[in-house]
Design a protein around this motif. Structure first.
Motif, PDB file in Angstrom:
ATOM      1  N   ALA A 100       0.927  -1.216  -0.027  1.00  0.00           N
ATOM      2  CA  ALA A 100      -0.142   0.012  -0.074  1.00  0.00           C
ATOM      3  C   ALA A 100       0.643   1.295  -0.099  1.00  0.00           C
ATOM      4  N   GLY A 101       0.532   2.118  -0.886  1.00  0.00           N
ATOM      5  CA  GLY A 101       1.122   3.486  -1.028  1.00  0.00           C
ATOM      6  C   GLY A 101       2.703   3.349  -1.553  1.00  0.00           C
ATOM      7  N   LYS A 102       3.058   2.208  -2.010  1.00  0.00           N
ATOM      8  CA  LYS A 102       4.368   2.270  -2.383  1.00  0.00           C
ATOM      9  C   LYS A 102       4.494   2.466  -3.907  1.00  0.00           C
ATOM     10  N   SER A 103       5.421   3.663  -4.153  1.00  0.00           N
ATOM     11  CA  SER A 103       5.266   4.049  -5.391  1.00  0.00           C
ATOM     12  C   SER A 103       6.911   3.747  -5.997  1.00  0.00           C
ATOM     13  N   PHE A 104       7.158   3.840  -7.468  1.00  0.00           N
ATOM     14  CA  PHE A 104       8.136   3.553  -7.940  1.00  0.00           C
ATOM     15  C   PHE A 104       8.333   4.033  -9.356  1.00  0.00           C
ATOM     16  N   ALA A 105       9.580   4.139 -10.035  1.00  0.00           N
ATOM     17  CA  ALA A 105       9.738   4.592 -11.414  1.00  0.00           C
ATOM     18  C   ALA A 105      10.435   3.521 -12.039  1.00  0.00           C
ATOM     19  N   ILE A 106      10.049   3.611 -13.267  1.00  0.00           N
ATOM     20  CA  ILE A 106      10.788   2.570 -14.337  1.00  0.00           C
ATOM     21  C   ILE A 106      11.633   3.451 -15.277  1.00  0.00           C
ATOM     22  N   LEU A 107      12.786   3.007 -15.408  1.00  0.00           N
ATOM     23  CA  LEU A 107      13.665   3.326 -16.714  1.00  0.00           C
ATOM     24  C   LEU A 107      13.817   2.314 -17.610  1.00  0.00           C
ATOM     25  N   PHE A 108      13.233   2.616 -18.747  1.00  0.00           N
ATOM     26  CA  PHE A 108      13.539   1.575 -19.842  1.00  0.00           C
ATOM     27  C   PHE A 108      14.637   2.121 -20.717  1.00  0.00           C
ATOM     28  N   ILE A 109      15.734   1.421 -20.836  1.00  0.00           N
ATOM     29  CA  ILE A 109      16.915   1.809 -21.410  1.00  0.00           C
ATOM     30  C   ILE A 109      17.063   0.793 -22.884  1.00  0.00           C
ATOM     31  N   ASP A 110      17.545   1.781 -23.783  1.00  0.00           N
ATOM     32  CA  ASP A 110      17.800   0.861 -25.071  1.00  0.00           C
ATOM     33  C   ASP A 110      18.993   1.434 -25.773  1.00  0.00           C
ATOM     34  N   LEU A 111      20.262   0.652 -26.135  1.00  0.00           N
ATOM     35  CA  LEU A 111      21.401   1.110 -26.621  1.00  0.00           C
ATOM     36  C   LEU A 111      20.972   1.448 -27.915  1.00  0.00           C
ATOM     37  N   ASP A 112      21.517   2.762 -28.287  1.00  0.00           N
ATOM     38  CA  ASP A 112      21.319   3.258 -29.781  1.00  0.00           C
ATOM     39  C   ASP A 112      22.202   2.619 -30.651  1.00  0.00           C
ATOM     40  N   HIS A 113      21.925   2.342 -31.816  1.00  0.00           N
ATOM     41  CA  HIS A 113      22.486   1.653 -32.966  1.00  0.00           C
ATOM     42  C   HIS A 113      23.337   0.325 -32.479  1.00  0.00           C
ATOM     43  N   PHE A 114      22.718  -0.254 -31.523  1.00  0.00           N
ATOM     44  CA  PHE A 114      23.341  -1.493 -30.867  1.00  0.00           C
ATOM     45  C   PHE A 114      23.506  -2.526 -32.250  1.00  0.00           C
ATOM     46  N   LYS A 115      22.529  -2.704 -33.052  1.00  0.00           N
ATOM     47  CA  LYS A 115      22.438  -3.565 -34.243  1.00  0.00           C
ATOM     48  C   LYS A 115      23.653  -3.224 -34.889  1.00  0.00           C
ATOM     49  N   LYS A 116      23.973  -1.948 -35.338  1.00  0.00           N
ATOM     50  CA  LYS A 116      25.289  -1.873 -36.118  1.00  0.00           C
ATOM     51  C   LYS A 116      26.526  -2.268 -35.530  1.00  0.00           C
ATOM     52  N   ILE A 117      26.540  -2.392 -34.102  1.00  0.00           N
ATOM     53  CA  ILE A 117      27.798  -3.182 -33.422  1.00  0.00           C
ATOM     54  C   ILE A 117      27.786  -4.318 -33.613  1.00  0.00           C
ATOM     55  N   ASN A 118      26.631  -5.127 -33.442  1.00  0.00           N
ATOM     56  CA  ASN A 118      26.687  -6.346 -33.840  1.00  0.00           C
ATOM     57  C   ASN A 118      27.058  -6.686 -35.260  1.00  0.00           C
ATOM     58  N   ASP A 119      26.551  -6.069 -36.209  1.00  0.00           N
ATOM     59  CA  ASP A 119      26.766  -6.163 -37.449  1.00  0.00           C
ATOM     60  C   ASP A 119      28.234  -5.999 -38.004  1.00  0.00           C
ATOM     61  N   THR A 120      28.785  -5.067 -37.540  1.00  0.00           N
ATOM     62  CA  THR A 120      30.354  -4.560 -37.833  1.00  0.00           C
ATOM     63  C   THR A 120      31.311  -5.446 -37.051  1.00  0.00           C
ATOM     64  N   LEU A 121      31.090  -5.502 -35.736  1.00  0.00           N
ATOM     65  CA  LEU A 121      31.999  -6.155 -34.882  1.00  0.00           C
ATOM     66  C   LEU A 121      31.742  -7.617 -34.639  1.00  0.00           C
ATOM     67  N   GLY A 122      30.451  -7.852 -34.559  1.00  0.00           N
ATOM     68  CA  GLY A 122      30.142  -9.352 -34.468  1.00  0.00           C
ATOM     69  C   GLY A 122      29.480  -9.342 -33.240  1.00  0.00           C
ATOM     70  N   HIS A 123      28.782 -10.639 -32.864  1.00  0.00           N
ATOM     71  CA  HIS A 123      27.861 -10.649 -32.017  1.00  0.00           C
ATOM     72  C   HIS A 123      28.566 -11.096 -30.639  1.00  0.00           C
ATOM     73  N   PRO A 124      29.721 -11.630 -30.874  1.00  0.00           N
ATOM     74  CA  PRO A 124      30.606 -11.779 -29.483  1.00  0.00           C
ATOM     75  C   PRO A 124      30.937 -10.582 -28.634  1.00  0.00           C
ATOM     76  N   CYS A 125      31.313  -9.526 -29.725  1.00  0.00           N
ATOM     77  CA  CYS A 125      31.553  -7.901 -29.083  1.00  0.00           C
ATOM     78  C   CYS A 125      30.372  -7.336 -28.749  1.00  0.00           C
ATOM     79  N   GLY A 126      29.205  -7.488 -29.357  1.00  0.00           N
ATOM     80  CA  GLY A 126      27.836  -7.229 -28.749  1.00  0.00           C
ATOM     81  C   GLY A 126      27.643  -7.563 -27.450  1.00  0.00           C
ATOM     82  N   ASP A 127      27.947  -9.073 -27.299  1.00  0.00           N
ATOM     83  CA  ASP A 127      27.527  -9.490 -25.962  1.00  0.00           C
ATOM     84  C   ASP A 127      28.454  -9.097 -24.850  1.00  0.00           C
ATOM     85  N   ALA A 128      29.464  -8.822 -25.307  1.00  0.00           N
ATOM     86  CA  ALA A 128      30.508  -8.261 -24.120  1.00  0.00           C
ATOM     87  C   ALA A 128      30.063  -6.917 -23.907  1.00  0.00           C
TER      88      ALA A 128
END
Length: 777
Positions: free
Chosen positions: A364-392
């Motif tokens: 009861a009475g508990k409030s909170f905020a949510i931050l939804f975060i998305d990395l910009d142009h992450f797909k290009k990092i995966n495409d150019t450097l590979g998925h292992p770099c993207g995972d790292a």
């Protein structure tokens, strides 16, 4: 279930074992044989001495010889007894014993007969009679194991004895003979009963041994450890598995130890601690006291986790079953980890996030905020450097978020490059803006990933509960809508949710539904923009441009719906429609004019594009060389190996490949060598003059000449002025041009007339006199 055959085998084996045991009983007590034989031989010699008759001496010597032979036979049997397992071997020994014993008792009966037949003195008769009767009584006690032996001994000794009494000439002896006959017959009954008792005992012992062996095998091969304590708390049984599970030293689990002392010695051996000792003792006492079942889970000093079940009863004592559940617990922990945590970053996943939000909303009475975060142009990092770099990179982002935010905040990864931060008790926008600023600054710091310096900004959407929702799914959705607004606003920023965003989402949903309706109702049309050879002025190809004729909104440009079609998975179906319409239209053009179709990067993935192109060519009858597939670099960046395989298969069908918007991507030059391309369309930004003039010209000339030397057809897009056209013509490296100066996109009826008109003219004339230029713009 055992068959009848198996029962017969078991019964035969049991009968054999009983028979061997009965034969062994004949030789079981050699002392009675020796003592009885010695007394009988001595009595026979005494009768010979008292009468002086040689017949009695003869009987005595024969009895002595037989006694010695029987003693030797018994000695030989005792040596060979351990190897006697075969019934045939036992039969041989039974026959030997029966032969020697029968001859012995026959001589004994003959001795008694002679004392009566020769009218010996009463003491002599009494001595022979009593010794013979004593030996016959021994038949039932010692030789009951052989039915044949009992019958022969009773017959060989009893018949001469009764005959002697009958022929003795004394009426009293005759009476004794009559009384003695049924008495001798009772010996057979006694022997039969003794033999039956022995048989039952052997069978019972056999079953007990079999049951004990099976029980021992079951206990030793069971997966769990087991020990048993009697009613006095003494250790009475331990199976073979228990020491291996618990790690007991040799000699520690010997029967005869009390349960308390046993546990104390386990603690001294370092197997358990004092806390576990007290718990185990308490559980054991409760089980012994209440004769009930008790369960206890304990951890050994080695880290093994055991579950102990105490079962007690007043009759059998206490049985303790010990199960090693270490691997089970590890598997449960692994399953729980996989179910609630992201395997890459070890952050909570969507399931745990929703559970956490539900618990916050439930307070009861508990409030909170949510931050939804998305990395910009992450797909290009995966495409150019590979998925292992993207995972790292994702792992490093998770580490930075964890280090930046306090322990009260929950950080979760929903998948891909999406993170959610739950901040309890913070609803003030100023504080949230400060937090998002710190998060943005932290994530914007360069990353060093496998020798690559990566800079990645982040877009954020913010929703506040309870104002923006009282349900976990709704709050997350609203934060996601705010994130979408942040990305639409140029990325690298944060946006708070407001109710207008839901309207935008609903509008997008309406577009999605309308797109599905458009596919069903065939509302898509194609316009065509000519591509003109700069040397001849003829149209060599026409680019098919998609338009949506909405029943209420009219003509809708691709930019207003293509993105939504890609997001909802309709772009492949739309692409298939475009291919069909374009190929059918091209069949109405001159054979020298091809049709160019833009293919979405999503449609290009997998084998669907091969089937769709082959189907469109087959249904229309268009030759593959008249179809040009235009791709952007984003389509080729997904998977180089897969892209190359698809391009090779398209080329095998005769289809030509064109790279659109060349010069705006990351790795364009490598594509010229890696992929089987036939045409390059230089991006309009190099022609339009929106860049610095000198650099424009330098890049344009360099790209055009490079492509020309590689044997590629070079097309310049965005030609809008006569000056641009003149400059491209003077350059000498441009093959074809396309733009509003030449013609705007035309619907199907007009494009056919346009092809005909251009065929009758030439671009070698001055630009002001270009046919239809003014009217078609």
């Amino acid at each position: 279930m055992p068959t009848k055959t198996s029962h017969r085998v078991i019964d035969q084996g049991l009968r054999d074992e009983v028979y061997v045991s009965l034969v062994r009983s004949l030789y079981a007590d050699p002392r009675t044989l020796i003592v009885g034989s010695s007394g009988t031989v001595l009595a026979a010699f005494v009768t010979g001495f008292m009468t002086g008759h040689p017949a009695f001496y003869g009987c005595a010597f024969v009895l002595l010889a037989l006694a010695l032979v029987r003693a030797a036979d018994v000695a030989q049997f005792r040596v060979a007894a351990k190897q006697i397992r075969d019934p045939r071997e036992a039969t041989r020994w039974e026959i030997r014993y029966t032969v020697f014993s029968s001859i012995y008792v026959f001589v004994l009966g003959l001795w008694s007969f002679l004392t009566f037949a020769l009218q010996a003195s009463p003491p002599v008769q009494l001595l022979a009679f009593s010794m013979t009767l004593a030996n016959m009584i021994g038949v039932a006690g010692r030789n009951y194991g052989s039915r044949m032996l009992v019958m022969t001994q009773l017959s060989f000794a009893g018949v001469p004895l009764l005959a002697g009494l009958t022929l003795g000439g004394n009426s009293h002896y005759a009476i004794v003979a009559c009384v003695l006959a049924p008495f001798l017959l009772s010996f057979k009954t006694i022997a039969d009963k003794l033999r039956a008792t022995l048989t039952t005992a052997v069978v019972s012992a056999k079953h007990e041994r079999l049951l004990a062996a099976r029980l021992e095998a079951a206990l030793d091969n069971m997966a769990h450890g087991l020990c048993m304590f009697d009613q006095n708390g003494m250790l009475s049984l331990v199976n073979r598995r228990l020491p291996a599970i618990v790690g007991l030293p040799a000699g520690l689990a010997e029967p005869g130890r009390r349960i308390g002392r046993f546990l104390v010695r386990c603690r001294r051996a370092g197997l358990i601690g004092s806390t576990q000792l007290r718990s185990l003792v308490l559980a054991a006492r409760l089980a012994l006291r209440d004769h009930s079942e008790a369960r206890l889970t304990t951890t050994l000093a080695s880290g093994r986790i055991l579950e102990l079940t105490f079962r007690a009863s007043g009759a059998t004592g206490t049985v303790v079953v010990i199960e090693d559940i270490t691997e089970q617990r590890q598997q449960e922990d692994t399953i729980r980890q996989l179910a609630l945590y992201d395997p890459l970053t070890s952050l909570p996943n969507r399931s745990l996030l929703k559970a956490h939000l539900q618990s916050l909303i439930g307070e009861a009475g508990k409030s909170f905020a949510i931050l939804f975060i998305d990395l910009d142009h992450f797909k290009k990092i995966n495409d150019t450097l590979g998925h292992p770099c993207g995972d790292a990179l994702l792992v490093e982002v998770a580490r930075r978020l964890t280090a930046l935010l306090d322990g009260a905040s929950l950080i979760a990864r929903l998948g891909g490059d999406e993170f959610v931060v739950v901040i309890p008790d913070v609803t003030d926008r100023a504080r949230l803006e400060a937090i998002t600023a710190r998060v943005s600054a932290s994530l914007l710091q360069p990353y060093e990933i496998e020798g690559n310096a990566i800079v990645s900004s982040a877009s954020m959407g913010i929703a506040i509960s309870p104002d923006d929702g009282r349900d976990p799914d709704i709050v997350i959705r609203n934060a996601d809508l705010a994130l979408y607004d942040a990305k639409s606003s140029g990325r690298a920023c944060a946006r708070f949710y407001d109710s207008s965003m839901i309207e935008v989402a609903r509008a997008r949903r309406i577009v999605e539904l309308d797109l599905r309706e458009a596919l069903a109702q065939d509302q898509f049309e194609l316009f065509y923009q000519p591509i003109v050879a700069i040397g001849t002025g003829r149209i060599t190809s026409c680019e098919a441009l998609l338009r949506w004729r909405h029943p209420e909104r009219g003509i809708v440009a691709p930019g207003d719906f293509i993105g939504i079609a890609e997001e909802v998975g309709l772009i492949t179906q739309i692409g298939c429609v475009v291919l069909d319409k374009a190929c059918r239209e091209a069949m109405l053009w001159p054979d020298s004019v091809s049709v160019a179709v833009n293919i979405s990067a999503i449609h290009f993935r997998g084998d669907a594009i091969i089937e769709d192109v082959a189907g469109a060519l087959g249904r229309s009858g268009l030759d593959g060389s008249r179809l040009v597939i235009e791709l952007t670099e984003s389509a080729l960046m997904q998977d180089d190996a897969q892209a190359l395989s698809i391009l090779v298969r398209l080329r095998e069908m005769g289809v030509r490949i064109s790279l659109d918007d060349f010069g705006t991507g990351y790795s364009s030059l490598s594509y010229l060598q890696s992929f089987p391309l036939q045409k390059i369309k230089i991006d309009r930004s190099f022609v339009s003059g929106r860049r610095e003039t000198q650099k424009d010209q330098t890049l344009l000339v360099g790209i055009a000449r490079l492509c020309k030397e590689l044997g590629l057809t070079v097309v310049a897009e965005g030609v809008e002025t006569a000056e641009q056209l003149d400059n491209l013509a003077k350059m000498g490296a441009i093959d074809e041009v396309q733009g509003y100066l030449l013609a705007r996109p035309q619907p199907t009826p007009l494009v056919r007339d346009l092809i005909t008109a251009f065929a009758a003219r030439s671009l070698t004339a001055k630009v002001e006199r270009l046919p239809l230029r003014r009217g078609l713009r």
